[in-house]
Each structure stands twice: as C-alpha cells, then as structure tokens.
Design a protein around this motif. Structure first.
Motif, PDB file in Angstrom:
ATOM      1  N   ALA A 101       0.878  -1.171   0.000  1.00  0.00           N
ATOM      2  CA  ALA A 101       0.000   0.000   0.000  1.00  0.00           C
ATOM      3  C   ALA A 101       0.915   1.221   0.000  1.00  0.00           C
ATOM      4  O   ALA A 101       1.732   1.384   0.899  1.00  0.00           O
ATOM      5  CB  ALA A 101      -0.879  -0.008   1.246  1.00  0.00           C
ATOM      6  N   THR A 102       0.818   2.044  -1.040  1.00  0.00           N
ATOM      7  CA  THR A 102       1.790   3.120  -1.238  1.00  0.00           C
ATOM      8  C   THR A 102       1.209   4.484  -0.888  1.00  0.00           C
ATOM      9  O   THR A 102       0.148   4.863  -1.384  1.00  0.00           O
ATOM     10  CB  THR A 102       2.296   3.127  -2.693  1.00  0.00           C
ATOM     11  OG1 THR A 102       2.824   1.830  -3.004  1.00  0.00           O
ATOM     12  CG2 THR A 102       3.384   4.164  -2.876  1.00  0.00           C
ATOM     13  N   ILE A 103       1.926   5.202  -0.030  1.00  0.00           N
ATOM     14  CA  ILE A 103       1.510   6.535   0.419  1.00  0.00           C
ATOM     15  C   ILE A 103       2.553   7.540  -0.046  1.00  0.00           C
ATOM     16  O   ILE A 103       3.757   7.343   0.176  1.00  0.00           O
ATOM     17  CB  ILE A 103       1.398   6.589   1.958  1.00  0.00           C
ATOM     18  CG1 ILE A 103       0.425   5.517   2.451  1.00  0.00           C
ATOM     19  CG2 ILE A 103       0.959   7.962   2.432  1.00  0.00           C
ATOM     20  CD1 ILE A 103       0.699   5.076   3.857  1.00  0.00           C
ATOM     21  N   MET A 104       2.113   8.601  -0.674  1.00  0.00           N
ATOM     22  CA  MET A 104       3.039   9.656  -1.113  1.00  0.00           C
ATOM     23  C   MET A 104       2.812  10.908  -0.263  1.00  0.00           C
ATOM     24  O   MET A 104       1.689  11.379  -0.129  1.00  0.00           O
ATOM     25  CB  MET A 104       2.832   9.974  -2.592  1.00  0.00           C
ATOM     26  CG  MET A 104       3.812  11.032  -3.125  1.00  0.00           C
ATOM     27  SD  MET A 104       3.801  11.181  -4.943  1.00  0.00           S
ATOM     28  CE  MET A 104       2.196  11.964  -5.220  1.00  0.00           C
ATOM     29  N   LEU A 105       3.906  11.423   0.297  1.00  0.00           N
ATOM     30  CA  LEU A 105       3.840  12.662   1.062  1.00  0.00           C
ATOM     31  C   LEU A 105       4.288  13.810   0.175  1.00  0.00           C
ATOM     32  O   LEU A 105       5.344  13.745  -0.457  1.00  0.00           O
ATOM     33  CB  LEU A 105       4.747  12.594   2.296  1.00  0.00           C
ATOM     34  CG  LEU A 105       4.441  11.511   3.339  1.00  0.00           C
ATOM     35  CD1 LEU A 105       5.270  11.747   4.596  1.00  0.00           C
ATOM     36  CD2 LEU A 105       2.965  11.455   3.680  1.00  0.00           C
ATOM     37  N   VAL A 106       3.474  14.869   0.133  1.00  0.00           N
ATOM     38  CA  VAL A 106       3.788  16.032  -0.701  1.00  0.00           C
ATOM     39  C   VAL A 106       3.688  17.294   0.150  1.00  0.00           C
ATOM     40  O   VAL A 106       3.110  17.289   1.233  1.00  0.00           O
ATOM     41  CB  VAL A 106       2.834  16.124  -1.915  1.00  0.00           C
ATOM     42  CG1 VAL A 106       2.925  14.867  -2.773  1.00  0.00           C
ATOM     43  CG2 VAL A 106       1.388  16.350  -1.457  1.00  0.00           C
ATOM     44  N   SER A 111       8.012  22.157   5.365  1.00  0.00           N
ATOM     45  CA  SER A 111       6.755  21.809   6.038  1.00  0.00           C
ATOM     46  C   SER A 111       6.923  20.643   7.007  1.00  0.00           C
ATOM     47  O   SER A 111       6.085  20.429   7.883  1.00  0.00           O
ATOM     48  CB  SER A 111       5.675  21.474   5.012  1.00  0.00           C
ATOM     49  OG  SER A 111       6.074  20.384   4.200  1.00  0.00           O
ATOM     50  N   GLY A 112       8.007  19.883   6.828  1.00  0.00           N
ATOM     51  CA  GLY A 112       8.255  18.753   7.725  1.00  0.00           C
ATOM     52  C   GLY A 112       7.938  17.404   7.123  1.00  0.00           C
ATOM     53  O   GLY A 112       7.648  16.448   7.844  1.00  0.00           O
ATOM     54  N   LYS A 113       8.013  17.268   5.790  1.00  0.00           N
ATOM     55  CA  LYS A 113       7.657  16.010   5.121  1.00  0.00           C
ATOM     56  C   LYS A 113       8.544  14.845   5.551  1.00  0.00           C
ATOM     57  O   LYS A 113       8.050  13.756   5.845  1.00  0.00           O
ATOM     58  CB  LYS A 113       7.757  16.171   3.595  1.00  0.00           C
ATOM     59  CG  LYS A 113       6.666  16.981   2.959  1.00  0.00           C
ATOM     60  CD  LYS A 113       6.690  16.858   1.456  1.00  0.00           C
ATOM     61  CE  LYS A 113       8.048  17.168   0.854  1.00  0.00           C
ATOM     62  NZ  LYS A 113       8.515  18.538   1.178  1.00  0.00           N
ATOM     63  N   SER A 222       1.178  24.161  10.230  1.00  0.00           N
ATOM     64  CA  SER A 222      -0.038  24.803  10.755  1.00  0.00           C
ATOM     65  C   SER A 222       0.201  26.249  11.163  1.00  0.00           C
ATOM     66  O   SER A 222      -0.728  27.066  11.146  1.00  0.00           O
ATOM     67  CB  SER A 222      -0.560  24.021  11.963  1.00  0.00           C
ATOM     68  OG  SER A 222       0.332  24.099  13.051  1.00  0.00           O
ATOM     69  N   MET A 223       1.449  26.595  11.493  1.00  0.00           N
ATOM     70  CA  MET A 223       1.738  27.946  11.975  1.00  0.00           C
ATOM     71  C   MET A 223       1.700  28.984  10.861  1.00  0.00           C
ATOM     72  O   MET A 223       1.743  30.185  11.133  1.00  0.00           O
ATOM     73  CB  MET A 223       3.091  27.962  12.691  1.00  0.00           C
ATOM     74  CG  MET A 223       3.105  27.098  13.945  1.00  0.00           C
ATOM     75  SD  MET A 223       4.680  27.107  14.815  1.00  0.00           S
ATOM     76  CE  MET A 223       4.692  28.781  15.457  1.00  0.00           C
ATOM     77  N   THR A 224       1.588  28.538   9.606  1.00  0.00           N
ATOM     78  CA  THR A 224       1.495  29.489   8.502  1.00  0.00           C
ATOM     79  C   THR A 224       0.057  29.941   8.248  1.00  0.00           C
ATOM     80  O   THR A 224      -0.195  30.771   7.363  1.00  0.00           O
ATOM     81  CB  THR A 224       2.078  28.890   7.204  1.00  0.00           C
ATOM     82  OG1 THR A 224       1.367  27.689   6.881  1.00  0.00           O
ATOM     83  CG2 THR A 224       3.551  28.579   7.362  1.00  0.00           C
ATOM     84  N   GLY A 225      -0.892  29.410   9.018  1.00  0.00           N
ATOM     85  CA  GLY A 225      -2.269  29.904   8.964  1.00  0.00           C
ATOM     86  C   GLY A 225      -2.914  29.799   7.599  1.00  0.00           C
ATOM     87  O   GLY A 225      -2.982  28.731   6.998  1.00  0.00           O
ATOM     88  N   GLN A 226      -3.393  30.946   7.081  1.00  0.00           N
ATOM     89  CA  GLN A 226      -4.100  30.958   5.793  1.00  0.00           C
ATOM     90  C   GLN A 226      -3.209  30.526   4.637  1.00  0.00           C
ATOM     91  O   GLN A 226      -3.696  29.990   3.639  1.00  0.00           O
ATOM     92  CB  GLN A 226      -4.670  32.348   5.518  1.00  0.00           C
ATOM     93  CG  GLN A 226      -5.985  32.617   6.206  1.00  0.00           C
ATOM     94  CD  GLN A 226      -7.033  31.577   5.856  1.00  0.00           C
ATOM     95  OE1 GLN A 226      -7.469  31.467   4.728  1.00  0.00           O
ATOM     96  NE2 GLN A 226      -7.422  30.780   6.839  1.00  0.00           N
ATOM     97  N   ASP A 227      -1.904  30.738   4.743  1.00  0.00           N
ATOM     98  CA  ASP A 227      -0.988  30.263   3.698  1.00  0.00           C
ATOM     99  C   ASP A 227      -1.076  28.750   3.580  1.00  0.00           C
ATOM    100  O   ASP A 227      -1.016  28.198   2.478  1.00  0.00           O
ATOM    101  CB  ASP A 227       0.453  30.689   4.007  1.00  0.00           C
ATOM    102  CG  ASP A 227       0.677  32.167   3.749  1.00  0.00           C
ATOM    103  OD1 ASP A 227      -0.140  32.767   3.017  1.00  0.00           O
ATOM    104  OD2 ASP A 227       1.646  32.734   4.278  1.00  0.00           O
ATOM    105  N   ALA A 228      -1.210  28.060   4.717  1.00  0.00           N
ATOM    106  CA  ALA A 228      -1.332  26.603   4.701  1.00  0.00           C
ATOM    107  C   ALA A 228      -2.596  26.188   3.960  1.00  0.00           C
ATOM    108  O   ALA A 228      -2.602  25.211   3.204  1.00  0.00           O
ATOM    109  CB  ALA A 228      -1.357  26.066   6.136  1.00  0.00           C
TER     110      ALA A 228
END
Length: 444
Positions: A101-106, A111-113, A222-228
């Motif tokens: 089962a393959t999960i891709m983090l983007v 951001s901490g990927k 999460s600390m980037t607020g609306q940018d996130a």
C-alpha cells in the motif's frame, strides 16, 4: 495549542453563563465575539461567515433561549459546529489491499515532510505493519541522508538510488523493492519547493501516474495559517490529495489552518504532529480538537497517550509505591521519566477538563529544563540519600547543588515539595476499602 483562541472563547462563554436567561440580542453579542476570535485566529473569512450563520440559526430558536440552561446549549451548539467544521468524524489513512500500500507525502519545502514520513512509518509499525521509506527528494541537500538517519533511529529500512536518480524511477523501483522484501506499506518522501511551481507539480503527477497510490498526504505547517490553506487548495487542484498532515500544531496559538482546511478544500486532516520526537504524531479527531479549543479538555487522547507509553504493570506497582511509607526519590525519578515520555506538561494539563481555564496554571512556565534540573538533583544524591531524604543536611545539600549544577535553594525547594507530596500520599494511604481502591485506580 490554540491558546489565544481558547482564551477568547472561554471569556465569551463565561459572560453568557452569568445570565439566567438569554435573549436574541445576547446571542448576537456573543457571536460577534466568537467571529472576532476566529478572524484573529486567522480562520478563512468565508469559513467564519458560514460558521457564525449556522450557529446563529440553531441558537436563536425558542427551544434554546427558553431552556433552563441556555448558555450551556449555546456552547454545545458551538462545539458541534466546530466539530462539523473540521470534518465531523476521524478520517483514517487509506491503505489498499494490494502490497505494498503506497503513500506519497507532498508539500512545500520546510513543512516537515521527511520527519513526518518517519513518524508515520513508526506509527504504522506499532500497528503491526512492515513499512519501507523511499527517499525521492533528490534536490534538497542531505534530504536523503536525513531520511536514512531517521530510519536508522527507528529501525525502519530506507530505499534510495542516490541524488542523481530520477524521482519517478525511485518511486517505481521502491515498489518492486518493497514487494520483494515483504514490506506491506511504502511511504514516499517527495521533494518540496519554496513555492508551488509547474516543475514540482509535474513531477508529483508523473509519480502518481506511474505508481498505484493508496493515499496522498499533504504535509503543511499549521503555523502558517491561511498560507497553509492556500497551499492545500493548490495541491488538491492538481493531485486530488487524500488528506492533510498538520505539523507543528503544538506551537500554533491561533488555529486558523486546522479550522479552515476541511471547509476550503473538502479534504480531511488525518494526522497532526505535536512535538519533535518521532512518536509525536497523532490521528486527528475533530470532536476532540473542538473540545480542546473550547477548554473542555481531551481525556480520550490523554488516556491513549498514557496507554502507549506506560506499562500497566509498572503503573500499578508505582501507584502502590506512592501510597506506601517507602516512597523514595528513586520512585519519584521513575515517575518523572514516565511523565516526560508523554510530552510537554502543559499539553497534558490542557487535555484535562477544566484545567485550561485556571489562571494559576496559565502563569506557570512548564519548561523541560525544570525537569532536567530535578533529574540532575536526584541523580546527584547518593543511594542512601534517595531512600532516606531526612539525612540530607546542610553540607549534603551544598554538595548535591554543586554536583547537579543548581543552587542550594533549588535543592531545598525540591526536598520540601517531595516531603509535602509524601505527606499527602501518606494520608491517602490510611484509607481503607473502596476509597483506597478508587484512589489506586486513579493513580494508575
């Protein structure tokens, strides 16, 4: 987390509780404060507008305003609407039956990927899976090395073809490697950019086209607020992400991203990170988060965290020790080390209903350095001193202070606190029957 928002909302609802009956005017005044609190928390303007409209529609009815506890009903409605705003139910990671089962983090750079990939792998292994990490970020200097170091720390294998390989080839070959080596989950750590560009998106789309993905997780700060939220919207338009991982939530005093992402993108938050340690990844539960935001605590998450880090038998033995006359600094040190495993103390207290609103606790600084000072003081004692603190006279206190790099005053303070705790436990120890059993159960 969400400290500013929680404080504003609590002040608003406390004012409502002071009124015996509520009028429509009272509700409107309270909702104005709620709207301001949400906007200050950097929640999307349209989201706030819709949220307030839904709450008002439910609260101005006769059933609420003429009830015996109208203020409690308003708070209940706000709690339910906050839960719905963040998705309602807990959204689980999608894992296909096909192996792996393959999960891709983007996500964007920073951001901490990479750290999230390791945290997710560790969580899945604890659930009985056999994960493999794939290093597909060939652009950021030392990104591959970082993932390999994290993998070695948690004893999880990392697949890599080096910095000159094509990321799509890395992903394709990682699938074959996982299948040959019995890894049932593959987590692909992809490259990020300082901002969204066509090259980045094309690369991710090519990986998605060549590899059958179970889930695509967008990692955002999460600390980037609306940018996130804007980043989430842009990624979702090109990749159709399956969910979001919010990082650094423990440092987010506002909460705008957590409250806006689901409403704006339609995609659920699946995980949050609440610390730098590799076990600091939690499934996101909207109802629990709404409860935290309103200062009502989160007992279920606290229980789960304790169960994950504290052995039941050891906890039972420690509860018995606390109530016995033989309770010593060795026992105290063991407890301290168990508490440290659970995370920052202010986080733990925030999960206990009612404590977040206590003024004295807000003014206390829960610095990990304080734990280290206490630990250093105890470790600077001899074995005899730990078992019999009463023998610690002036010269011994001076030696312990010098050995621990602290002051005599700090040593005195710890000794006094220990004796007060021991005296309190001694009183509880005198209980008999059901009271003693109930206290034992609480301490465990």
């Amino acid at each position: 987390m969400f400290g500013n928002l929680t404080e504003r909302l609590q002040a608003t609802f406390n004012a409502l509780r002071g009124r015996g009956k509520l009028t429509e005017k009272d509700v409107d005044a309270a909702l104005r404060e709620v709207r301001l609190a949400l906007l200050e928390a950097d929640v999307n303007f349209k989201v706030v507008k819709d949220f307030i409209a839904k709450v008002r529609a439910r609260t101005v009815g006769q059933e609420v305003l003429q009830s015996l506890t109208p203020a409690q009903n308003v708070i209940k409605i706000v709690n339910e609407e906050l839960t719905a705003l963040m998705g309602g139910d807990h959204a689980r990671l999608t894992l296909s039956a096909k192996i792996p089962a393959t999960i891709m983090l983007v996500g964007l750079q920073g951001s901490g990927k990479t750290t999230t990939a390791a945290k997710l792998a560790l969580m899945l292994r604890k659930e009985g899976r056999r994960p493999l990490l794939a290093a597909a970020d060939v652009y950021r200097p030392a990104a591959i090395r970082q993932l390999q170091v994290l993998g070695s720390q948690i004893n999880i294998p990392v697949f890599s073809l080096g910095e000159k390989a094509d990321p799509v080839d890395i992903a394709v070959q990682a699938v074959d490697h996982a299948r040959r080596n019995g890894n049932d989950v593959l987590i692909i750590d992809t490259a990020g950019r300082l901002h969204i560009d066509e090259e980045l998106m094309s690369e991710l789309e090519n990986i998605s086209a060549r590899v059958e993905l179970s889930d695509v997780l967008l990692v955002v700060d999460s600390m980037t607020g609306q940018d996130a939220v804007n980043v989430a919207e842009s990624f979702n338009q090109r990749l159709n992400i399956g969910g979001v991982v919010l990082t650094k939530l423990d440092g987010d005093a506002r909460g705008g991203a957590a409250l806006s992402i689901r409403a704006v993108t339609g995609k659920p938050i699946k995980y949050v990170t609440i610390g730098e340690k590799l076990d600091a990844l939690e499934p996101f539960h909207p109802e629990r988060m709404a409860s935290r935001i309103l200062g009502m605590g989160d007992v279920l998450s606290l229980i789960e965290r304790v169960q994950a880090h504290v052995d039941d038998r050891q906890a039972e033995e420690m509860a018995d020790r606390m109530l016995s006359k033989d309770y010593s600094f060795n026992d105290f040190l063991t407890q301290l080390q168990q508490i440290k495993k659970l995370g920052p103390l202010d986080q733990l207290l925030g999960m206990i209903p009612g404590l977040s609103g206590i003024k004295e606790l807000k003014e206390v600084s829960f610095d990990d350095k304080q734990f280290k000072h206490i630990e250093a003081i105890i470790l600077s004692m001899t074995e005899q001193e730990r078992r019999r603190p009463g023998i610690i006279n002036g010269s011994r206190r001076k030696r312990i202070a010098q050995g621990s790099g602290t002051t005599v005053q700090e040593v005195n303070r710890l000794l006094k606190q220990f004796e007060q705790t021991k005296e309190l436990m001694r009183r509880f120890g005198g209980m008999k029957g059901g009271k003693r059993r109930r206290l034992n159960a609480f301490l465990r």
